[in-house]
Design a protein around this motif. Structure first.
Motif, PDB file in Angstrom:
ATOM      1  N   GLU A   1       0.822  -1.209   0.000  1.00  0.00           N
ATOM      2  CA  GLU A   1       0.000   0.000   0.000  1.00  0.00           C
ATOM      3  C   GLU A   1       0.859   1.264   0.000  1.00  0.00           C
ATOM      4  O   GLU A   1       0.524   2.240  -0.673  1.00  0.00           O
ATOM      5  CB  GLU A   1      -0.937   0.005   1.213  1.00  0.00           C
ATOM      6  CG  GLU A   1      -2.075  -0.997   1.128  1.00  0.00           C
ATOM      7  CD  GLU A   1      -2.984  -0.755  -0.063  1.00  0.00           C
ATOM      8  OE1 GLU A   1      -3.186   0.425  -0.438  1.00  0.00           O
ATOM      9  OE2 GLU A   1      -3.490  -1.737  -0.632  1.00  0.00           O
ATOM     10  N   ILE A   2       1.955   1.236   0.724  1.00  0.00           N
ATOM     11  CA  ILE A   2       2.848   2.393   0.714  1.00  0.00           C
ATOM     12  C   ILE A   2       3.406   2.594  -0.696  1.00  0.00           C
ATOM     13  O   ILE A   2       3.464   3.724  -1.204  1.00  0.00           O
ATOM     14  CB  ILE A   2       3.984   2.217   1.734  1.00  0.00           C
ATOM     15  CG1 ILE A   2       3.426   2.176   3.159  1.00  0.00           C
ATOM     16  CG2 ILE A   2       5.008   3.345   1.609  1.00  0.00           C
ATOM     17  CD1 ILE A   2       4.452   1.813   4.224  1.00  0.00           C
ATOM     18  N   ALA A   3       3.832   1.490  -1.332  1.00  0.00           N
ATOM     19  CA  ALA A   3       4.410   1.576  -2.672  1.00  0.00           C
ATOM     20  C   ALA A   3       3.401   2.115  -3.684  1.00  0.00           C
ATOM     21  O   ALA A   3       3.765   2.852  -4.600  1.00  0.00           O
ATOM     22  CB  ALA A   3       4.920   0.205  -3.110  1.00  0.00           C
ATOM     23  N   GLN A   4       2.126   1.747  -3.520  1.00  0.00           N
ATOM     24  CA  GLN A   4       1.108   2.171  -4.469  1.00  0.00           C
ATOM     25  C   GLN A   4       0.630   3.593  -4.239  1.00  0.00           C
ATOM     26  O   GLN A   4       0.195   4.273  -5.170  1.00  0.00           O
ATOM     27  CB  GLN A   4      -0.101   1.224  -4.388  1.00  0.00           C
ATOM     28  CG  GLN A   4       0.214  -0.212  -4.755  1.00  0.00           C
ATOM     29  CD  GLN A   4       0.783  -0.356  -6.149  1.00  0.00           C
ATOM     30  OE1 GLN A   4       0.208   0.119  -7.118  1.00  0.00           O
ATOM     31  NE2 GLN A   4       1.931  -1.012  -6.256  1.00  0.00           N
ATOM     32  N   ARG A   5       0.713   4.075  -2.999  1.00  0.00           N
ATOM     33  CA  ARG A   5       0.081   5.349  -2.639  1.00  0.00           C
ATOM     34  C   ARG A   5       1.063   6.457  -2.267  1.00  0.00           C
ATOM     35  O   ARG A   5       0.641   7.579  -2.017  1.00  0.00           O
ATOM     36  CB  ARG A   5      -0.875   5.128  -1.456  1.00  0.00           C
ATOM     37  CG  ARG A   5      -2.032   4.200  -1.756  1.00  0.00           C
ATOM     38  CD  ARG A   5      -2.774   3.839  -0.483  1.00  0.00           C
ATOM     39  NE  ARG A   5      -3.892   2.956  -0.741  1.00  0.00           N
ATOM     40  CZ  ARG A   5      -5.138   3.371  -0.981  1.00  0.00           C
ATOM     41  NH1 ARG A   5      -5.406   4.660  -0.956  1.00  0.00           N
ATOM     42  NH2 ARG A   5      -6.104   2.518  -1.216  1.00  0.00           N
ATOM     43  N   GLU A   6       2.340   6.149  -2.182  1.00  0.00           N
ATOM     44  CA  GLU A   6       3.296   7.137  -1.658  1.00  0.00           C
ATOM     45  C   GLU A   6       3.253   8.458  -2.436  1.00  0.00           C
ATOM     46  O   GLU A   6       3.051   8.447  -3.648  1.00  0.00           O
ATOM     47  CB  GLU A   6       4.707   6.558  -1.674  1.00  0.00           C
ATOM     48  CG  GLU A   6       5.236   6.191  -3.053  1.00  0.00           C
ATOM     49  CD  GLU A   6       6.675   5.718  -2.990  1.00  0.00           C
ATOM     50  OE1 GLU A   6       7.391   5.983  -2.011  1.00  0.00           O
ATOM     51  OE2 GLU A   6       7.094   5.059  -3.959  1.00  0.00           O
ATOM     52  N   PRO A   7       3.437   9.581  -1.719  1.00  0.00           N
ATOM     53  CA  PRO A   7       3.500   9.714  -0.250  1.00  0.00           C
ATOM     54  C   PRO A   7       2.105   9.559   0.355  1.00  0.00           C
ATOM     55  O   PRO A   7       1.127  10.060  -0.195  1.00  0.00           O
ATOM     56  CB  PRO A   7       4.041  11.126  -0.063  1.00  0.00           C
ATOM     57  CG  PRO A   7       3.576  11.870  -1.273  1.00  0.00           C
ATOM     58  CD  PRO A   7       3.585  10.870  -2.397  1.00  0.00           C
TER      59      PRO A   7
ATOM     60  N   THR B   1      -4.382   7.248   6.391  1.00  0.00           N
ATOM     61  CA  THR B   1      -4.921   6.685   5.149  1.00  0.00           C
ATOM     62  C   THR B   1      -4.678   5.181   5.089  1.00  0.00           C
ATOM     63  O   THR B   1      -5.553   4.406   4.694  1.00  0.00           O
ATOM     64  CB  THR B   1      -4.284   7.364   3.931  1.00  0.00           C
ATOM     65  OG1 THR B   1      -4.520   8.774   3.991  1.00  0.00           O
ATOM     66  CG2 THR B   1      -4.854   6.816   2.638  1.00  0.00           C
ATOM     67  N   LEU B   2      -3.500   4.753   5.491  1.00  0.00           N
ATOM     68  CA  LEU B   2      -3.173   3.324   5.498  1.00  0.00           C
ATOM     69  C   LEU B   2      -4.071   2.566   6.470  1.00  0.00           C
ATOM     70  O   LEU B   2      -4.548   1.469   6.171  1.00  0.00           O
ATOM     71  CB  LEU B   2      -1.703   3.127   5.870  1.00  0.00           C
ATOM     72  CG  LEU B   2      -0.677   3.674   4.872  1.00  0.00           C
ATOM     73  CD1 LEU B   2       0.721   3.610   5.474  1.00  0.00           C
ATOM     74  CD2 LEU B   2      -0.736   2.893   3.569  1.00  0.00           C
ATOM     75  N   GLN B   3      -4.292   3.153   7.638  1.00  0.00           N
ATOM     76  CA  GLN B   3      -5.141   2.507   8.630  1.00  0.00           C
ATOM     77  C   GLN B   3      -6.566   2.352   8.102  1.00  0.00           C
ATOM     78  O   GLN B   3      -7.188   1.297   8.262  1.00  0.00           O
ATOM     79  CB  GLN B   3      -5.149   3.317   9.929  1.00  0.00           C
ATOM     80  CG  GLN B   3      -5.963   2.654  11.037  1.00  0.00           C
ATOM     81  CD  GLN B   3      -6.050   3.518  12.290  1.00  0.00           C
ATOM     82  OE1 GLN B   3      -5.597   4.662  12.297  1.00  0.00           O
ATOM     83  NE2 GLN B   3      -6.629   2.975  13.347  1.00  0.00           N
ATOM     84  N   ALA B   4      -7.088   3.404   7.451  1.00  0.00           N
ATOM     85  CA  ALA B   4      -8.451   3.347   6.928  1.00  0.00           C
ATOM     86  C   ALA B   4      -8.560   2.339   5.792  1.00  0.00           C
ATOM     87  O   ALA B   4      -9.558   1.605   5.687  1.00  0.00           O
ATOM     88  CB  ALA B   4      -8.873   4.738   6.441  1.00  0.00           C
ATOM     89  N   GLU B   5      -7.557   2.276   4.937  1.00  0.00           N
ATOM     90  CA  GLU B   5      -7.598   1.371   3.794  1.00  0.00           C
ATOM     91  C   GLU B   5      -7.506  -0.086   4.224  1.00  0.00           C
ATOM     92  O   GLU B   5      -8.217  -0.947   3.703  1.00  0.00           O
ATOM     93  CB  GLU B   5      -6.457   1.699   2.830  1.00  0.00           C
ATOM     94  CG  GLU B   5      -6.327   0.747   1.651  1.00  0.00           C
ATOM     95  CD  GLU B   5      -7.528   0.758   0.734  1.00  0.00           C
ATOM     96  OE1 GLU B   5      -7.778  -0.277   0.074  1.00  0.00           O
ATOM     97  OE2 GLU B   5      -8.244   1.781   0.679  1.00  0.00           O
ATOM     98  N   LEU B   6      -6.635  -0.380   5.171  1.00  0.00           N
ATOM     99  CA  LEU B   6      -6.388  -1.757   5.578  1.00  0.00           C
ATOM    100  C   LEU B   6      -7.259  -2.201   6.747  1.00  0.00           C
ATOM    101  O   LEU B   6      -7.376  -3.405   7.002  1.00  0.00           O
ATOM    102  CB  LEU B   6      -4.917  -1.939   5.935  1.00  0.00           C
ATOM    103  CG  LEU B   6      -3.930  -1.686   4.788  1.00  0.00           C
ATOM    104  CD1 LEU B   6      -2.494  -1.782   5.300  1.00  0.00           C
ATOM    105  CD2 LEU B   6      -4.164  -2.684   3.671  1.00  0.00           C
ATOM    106  N   GLY B   7      -7.833  -1.239   7.477  1.00  0.00           N
ATOM    107  CA  GLY B   7      -8.665  -1.596   8.618  1.00  0.00           C
ATOM    108  C   GLY B   7      -7.903  -2.319   9.709  1.00  0.00           C
ATOM    109  O   GLY B   7      -8.422  -3.259  10.319  1.00  0.00           O
ATOM    110  N   ILE B   8      -6.658  -1.891   9.966  1.00  0.00           N
ATOM    111  CA  ILE B   8      -5.844  -2.571  10.970  1.00  0.00           C
ATOM    112  C   ILE B   8      -5.736  -1.718  12.226  1.00  0.00           C
ATOM    113  O   ILE B   8      -6.006  -0.522  12.223  1.00  0.00           O
ATOM    114  CB  ILE B   8      -4.430  -2.898  10.424  1.00  0.00           C
ATOM    115  CG1 ILE B   8      -3.699  -1.605  10.029  1.00  0.00           C
ATOM    116  CG2 ILE B   8      -4.519  -3.836   9.247  1.00  0.00           C
ATOM    117  CD1 ILE B   8      -2.296  -1.848   9.513  1.00  0.00           C
ATOM    118  N   ASP B   9      -5.319  -2.369  13.298  1.00  0.00           N
ATOM    119  CA  ASP B   9      -5.188  -1.699  14.590  1.00  0.00           C
ATOM    120  C   ASP B   9      -4.131  -0.588  14.499  1.00  0.00           C
ATOM    121  O   ASP B   9      -3.050  -0.774  13.916  1.00  0.00           O
ATOM    122  CB  ASP B   9      -4.781  -2.724  15.648  1.00  0.00           C
ATOM    123  CG  ASP B   9      -4.548  -2.086  17.004  1.00  0.00           C
ATOM    124  OD1 ASP B   9      -5.529  -1.702  17.656  1.00  0.00           O
ATOM    125  OD2 ASP B   9      -3.353  -1.970  17.382  1.00  0.00           O
TER     126      ASP B   9
END
Length: 304
Positions: free
Chosen positions: A41-47, A52-60
């Protein structure tokens, strides 16, 4: 319901084992699958911001912070304060991080290719369609684009079968409707006039999401038949796009009018027809499919 639940749980157990989801070293690397997913996700969305990562992946949030910290310690990412908002730090890959991502990406592509290699082309297509349909059934709002294309060999018959299944489930219309639809597609295939008739399919990432037929009735009249949109693909404008294809084709080849037969209970279809200028010109009760139901004849007059 119990059987469906067990089937999905059984597949989940198989697939998590198959892809190494619980392995500490995903694809023989130094990270786990969740960490590899975050790196992707970082590679696809950087910067990209951590929020944003938390919302996309739904992780703690705490887990996310720990993984990002490990990536930073390895020199895989850098964190820069955003211009205009110093409270937010954007995450980007470093050269080392990009190299690590590229290695995992190559290994994952190779692993998937190894799974697909024993399959014939038709089997690969069926697998991709099954996986795509599974995603659409579980996530009908998944962002996917559709295209309208002519039907391919075998698809016209599938359309009739699919409509029979859908109407049996939604309205209890059984064998009589199935016979009518089978006769319709048999006549279409047997007497097909390529310059005057067509069957269009809405293709949603390789899955048939809807379809419609236009047939030649003679005397300048075309007939719109067998319009349907799959439940998992609705609210995407597919029905409108299919009807639009019929109307444009009929105009292009010189038809004077398009006729269709529908039913009062099919509200969604009737709204689509009305939006494209069709008018209901006759209503008649019938019992061809079992219980009495109100059939409607609609017409669209085409201007030269």
């Amino acid at each position: 319901m119990d059987a469906a639940i067990e089937s999905i749980r059984s597949f989940n157990r198989f697939f998590t084992r198959h892809v190494g989801a619980i392995d500490a070293r995903f694809l023989d690397t130094d990270i786990s699958l969740p960490e590899a997913r975050l790196l992707f996700e970082i590679a696809q969305r950087e910067p990209v911001a951590a929020q944003t990562l938390q919302a996309e992946l739904g992780i703690d949030r705490g887990y996310l912070s720990r993984v990002i910290a490990r990536f930073e310690q390895r020199g895989w990412i850098r964190r820069d304060r955003r211009e205009g908002d110093g409270r937010i730090r954007s995450i980007s890959l470093t050269e080392q991080g990009r190299a690590a991502f590229d290695q995992i990406d190559r290994r994952q592509r190779a692993a998937v290719a190894q799974d697909l290699a024993p399959l014939a082309e038709l089997e690969r297509d069926e697998l991709v369609q099954a996986l795509t349909k599974a995603r659409l059934l579980l996530d009908p709002g998944a962002p996917m684009d559709f295209v309208i294309r002519p039907a391919r060999t075998g698809e016209v018959s599938q359309i009739a079968a699919r409509q029979s299944i859908l109407y049996a489930a939604s309205h209890g219309w059984g064998r009589a409707l199935e016979v009518l639809e089978a006769e319709t597609v048999a006549a279409f295939l047997r007497d097909f006039k390529p310059d005057r008739e067509q069957c269009w399919v809405a293709d949603l990432a390789g899955v048939i999401a809807g379809a419609v037929l236009l047939t030649d009735e003679g005397d300048g009249t075309a007939r719109l038949r067998l319009l349907h949109v799959e439940p998992f693909a609705r609210r995407r404008g597919i029905g409108d796009a299919l009807v639009r294809s019929c109307v444009q084709f009929a105009r292009d080849v010189g038809y004077d009018r398009i006729m269709l037969w529908t039913h009062t209970v099919l509200d969604a279809a009737r709204r689509i027809y009305a939006r494209h200028g069709f008018e209901c010109i006759d209503v008649e009760m019938h019992s061809e499919f079992g219980d009495p139901v109100q059939g409607e004849t609609w017409r669209l007059t085409l201007e030269a």
